[in-house]
Design a protein around this motif. Structure first.
Motif, PDB file in Angstrom:
ATOM      1  N   UNK A  76      -9.128 -19.440   0.603  1.00 15.33           N
ATOM      2  CA  UNK A  76      -9.090 -18.159   0.683  1.00 15.33           C
ATOM      3  C   UNK A  76      -8.490 -17.322   1.501  1.00 15.33           C
ATOM      4  N   UNK A  77      -7.314 -16.099  -0.030  1.00 18.58           N
ATOM      5  CA  UNK A  77      -6.770 -15.603   0.217  1.00 18.58           C
ATOM      6  C   UNK A  77      -5.312 -16.127   0.328  1.00 18.58           C
ATOM      7  N   UNK A  78      -5.387 -17.148  -0.167  1.00 18.42           N
ATOM      8  CA  UNK A  78      -4.111 -17.817  -0.676  1.00 18.42           C
ATOM      9  C   UNK A  78      -4.677 -18.646  -2.021  1.00 18.42           C
ATOM     10  N   UNK A  79      -5.027 -19.377  -2.454  1.00 24.79           N
ATOM     11  CA  UNK A  79      -5.147 -19.863  -3.743  1.00 24.79           C
ATOM     12  C   UNK A  79      -6.498 -19.201  -4.532  1.00 24.79           C
ATOM     13  N   UNK A  80      -7.535 -18.777  -3.330  1.00 22.91           N
ATOM     14  CA  UNK A  80      -8.536 -17.583  -4.307  1.00 22.91           C
ATOM     15  C   UNK A  80      -9.268 -16.664  -3.258  1.00 22.91           C
ATOM     16  N   UNK A  81      -9.379 -15.891  -4.005  1.00 23.63           N
ATOM     17  CA  UNK A  81      -9.941 -14.493  -3.615  1.00 23.63           C
ATOM     18  C   UNK A  81     -11.258 -13.696  -3.879  1.00 23.63           C
ATOM     19  N   UNK A  82     -11.767 -13.812  -3.092  1.00 26.23           N
ATOM     20  CA  UNK A  82     -13.206 -13.171  -3.154  1.00 26.23           C
ATOM     21  C   UNK A  82     -13.596 -12.027  -3.191  1.00 26.23           C
ATOM     22  N   UNK A  83     -13.199 -11.339  -4.312  1.00 33.88           N
ATOM     23  CA  UNK A  83     -13.449 -10.038  -5.245  1.00 33.88           C
ATOM     24  C   UNK A  83     -14.382  -9.141  -4.740  1.00 33.88           C
ATOM     25  N   UNK A  84     -14.207  -7.927  -3.690  1.00 36.10           N
ATOM     26  CA  UNK A  84     -15.162  -7.005  -4.044  1.00 36.10           C
ATOM     27  C   UNK A  84     -14.884  -6.018  -5.170  1.00 36.10           C
ATOM     28  N   UNK A  85     -16.363  -6.068  -6.295  1.00 38.50           N
ATOM     29  CA  UNK A  85     -15.891  -5.285  -7.208  1.00 38.50           C
ATOM     30  C   UNK A  85     -15.975  -4.151  -7.440  1.00 38.50           C
ATOM     31  N   UNK A  86     -16.696  -3.263  -5.994  1.00 39.92           N
ATOM     32  CA  UNK A  86     -16.580  -2.121  -6.093  1.00 39.92           C
ATOM     33  C   UNK A  86     -14.934  -1.425  -5.489  1.00 39.92           C
ATOM     34  N   UNK A  87     -14.765  -2.161  -5.037  1.00 43.60           N
ATOM     35  CA  UNK A  87     -12.878  -1.720  -4.290  1.00 43.60           C
ATOM     36  C   UNK A  87     -12.264  -1.942  -5.740  1.00 43.60           C
ATOM     37  N   UNK A  88     -12.112  -3.316  -6.227  1.00 39.89           N
ATOM     38  CA  UNK A  88     -11.755  -3.370  -7.626  1.00 39.89           C
ATOM     39  C   UNK A  88     -11.992  -2.068  -8.368  1.00 39.89           C
ATOM     40  N   UNK A  89     -13.113  -1.553  -8.869  1.00 41.57           N
ATOM     41  CA  UNK A  89     -13.341  -0.948  -9.508  1.00 41.57           C
ATOM     42  C   UNK A  89     -12.255   0.763  -9.027  1.00 41.57           C
ATOM     43  N   UNK A  90     -11.985   0.985  -7.698  1.00 36.77           N
ATOM     44  CA  UNK A  90     -11.778   2.377  -7.392  1.00 36.77           C
ATOM     45  C   UNK A  90     -10.496   2.017  -7.016  1.00 36.77           C
ATOM     46  N   UNK A  91      -9.662   1.025  -6.813  1.00 32.93           N
ATOM     47  CA  UNK A  91      -8.309   0.738  -6.352  1.00 32.93           C
ATOM     48  C   UNK A  91      -7.929   0.049  -7.064  1.00 32.93           C
ATOM     49  N   UNK A  92      -6.813   1.270  -8.273  1.00 32.91           N
ATOM     50  CA  UNK A  92      -6.186   0.584  -9.799  1.00 32.91           C
ATOM     51  C   UNK A  92      -5.093  -0.846  -8.646  1.00 32.91           C
ATOM     52  N   UNK A  93      -4.448  -0.463  -7.276  1.00 29.14           N
ATOM     53  CA  UNK A  93      -3.944  -2.357  -7.460  1.00 29.14           C
ATOM     54  C   UNK A  93      -5.043  -3.035  -6.219  1.00 29.14           C
ATOM     55  N   UNK A  94      -5.699  -2.739  -6.572  1.00 28.13           N
ATOM     56  CA  UNK A  94      -6.918  -3.832  -6.247  1.00 28.13           C
ATOM     57  C   UNK A  94      -5.834  -5.129  -5.925  1.00 28.13           C
ATOM     58  N   UNK A  95      -5.951  -5.915  -7.507  1.00 22.33           N
ATOM     59  CA  UNK A  95      -5.155  -7.052  -7.414  1.00 22.33           C
ATOM     60  C   UNK A  95      -3.845  -7.334  -7.013  1.00 22.33           C
ATOM     61  N   UNK A  96      -3.119  -6.287  -7.507  1.00 19.34           N
ATOM     62  CA  UNK A  96      -1.826  -6.602  -6.965  1.00 19.34           C
ATOM     63  C   UNK A  96      -1.098  -6.523  -4.834  1.00 19.34           C
ATOM     64  N   UNK A  97      -2.579  -5.867  -4.765  1.00 20.74           N
ATOM     65  CA  UNK A  97      -2.215  -6.442  -3.914  1.00 20.74           C
ATOM     66  C   UNK A  97      -2.996  -7.726  -3.223  1.00 20.74           C
ATOM     67  N   UNK A  98      -4.140  -8.105  -3.634  1.00 17.35           N
ATOM     68  CA  UNK A  98      -4.567  -9.564  -3.158  1.00 17.35           C
ATOM     69  C   UNK A  98      -2.768 -10.456  -3.821  1.00 17.35           C
ATOM     70  N   UNK A  99      -2.908 -10.018  -4.791  1.00 14.94           N
ATOM     71  CA  UNK A  99      -1.930 -11.494  -5.537  1.00 14.94           C
ATOM     72  C   UNK A  99      -1.056 -10.919  -3.948  1.00 14.94           C
ATOM     73  N   UNK A 100      -0.645  -9.876  -3.942  1.00 12.49           N
ATOM     74  CA  UNK A 100       1.038  -9.791  -2.480  1.00 12.49           C
ATOM     75  C   UNK A 100       0.299 -10.379  -1.291  1.00 12.49           C
ATOM     76  N   UNK A 101      -0.796 -10.341  -1.191  1.00 14.68           N
ATOM     77  CA  UNK A 101      -1.590 -11.153   0.340  1.00 14.68           C
ATOM     78  C   UNK A 101      -1.054 -12.193   0.162  1.00 14.68           C
ATOM     79  N   UNK A 102      -1.653 -13.194  -1.343  1.00 10.70           N
ATOM     80  CA  UNK A 102      -2.005 -14.616  -1.396  1.00 10.70           C
ATOM     81  C   UNK A 102      -0.463 -15.396  -1.321  1.00 10.70           C
ATOM     82  N   UNK A 103       0.529 -13.974  -2.346  1.00 13.13           N
ATOM     83  CA  UNK A 103       1.738 -14.822  -2.131  1.00 13.13           C
ATOM     84  C   UNK A 103       2.247 -14.773  -1.044  1.00 13.13           C
ATOM     85  N   UNK A 104       2.287 -13.617   0.545  1.00 12.51           N
ATOM     86  CA  UNK A 104       2.845 -14.140   1.566  1.00 12.51           C
ATOM     87  C   UNK A 104       2.221 -15.007   1.934  1.00 12.51           C
ATOM     88  N   UNK A 105       0.844 -15.468   1.730  1.00  9.41           N
ATOM     89  CA  UNK A 105       0.211 -16.766   2.926  1.00  9.41           C
ATOM     90  C   UNK A 105       0.351 -17.930   2.010  1.00  9.41           C
TER      91      UNK A 105
END
Length: 119
Positions: A76-105
């Motif tokens: 979790x948060x390294x190889x897979x991410x549970x997507x919060x669909x509402x946040x993904x819609x409202x935040x243009x950078x949602x997936x970018x932030x998640x990728x950065x978190x996964x890359x760090x981990x």
């Protein structure tokens, strides 16, 4: 095997009915193979159906070399991410932030795995 080596990405359509009929168990879900020793490749699986209960996740993450399951806690948060669909819609950078978190981990785990093996 040549296909996998010549391809940078691919898509697989899941079979929801099969997964449902198998009581939503991860080993009946979407297969994702991870080579934890390859620091040059980082796969990330995004899905809104990744459950916080690892017994009911839609993703079956396995080590490429051993075939053994990779635990929910490690994945979790390294190889897979549970997507919060509402946040993904409202935040243009949602997936970018998640990728950065996964890359760090992933980098932290890769360095732990290779500690003492790199010269």
């Amino acid at each position: 095997m040549e296909f996998w080596q010549a391809t940078n990405s691919f898509a697989i359509q899941d079979d929801y009915i099969y997964w449902r009929d198998k009581d939503f168990l991860p080993d009946s879900g979407k297969l994702m193979l991870i080579d934890r020793a390859d620091g040059g490749v980082h796969q990330i699986f995004f899905d809104d159906n990744i459950d916080s209960d690892p017994e009911f996740s839609i993703v079956d993450i396995r080590d490429l070399k051993s075939g053994k399951n990779i635990s929910y806690e490690e994945a979790i948060n390294t190889y897979m991410v549970q997507v919060d669909t509402i946040k993904a819609i409202l935040d243009d950078d949602y997936f970018i932030k998640k990728v950065r978190e996964c890359e760090k981990n992933q980098m932290k785990k890769y360095l732990e795995l290779t500690k003492g093996k790199l010269s």
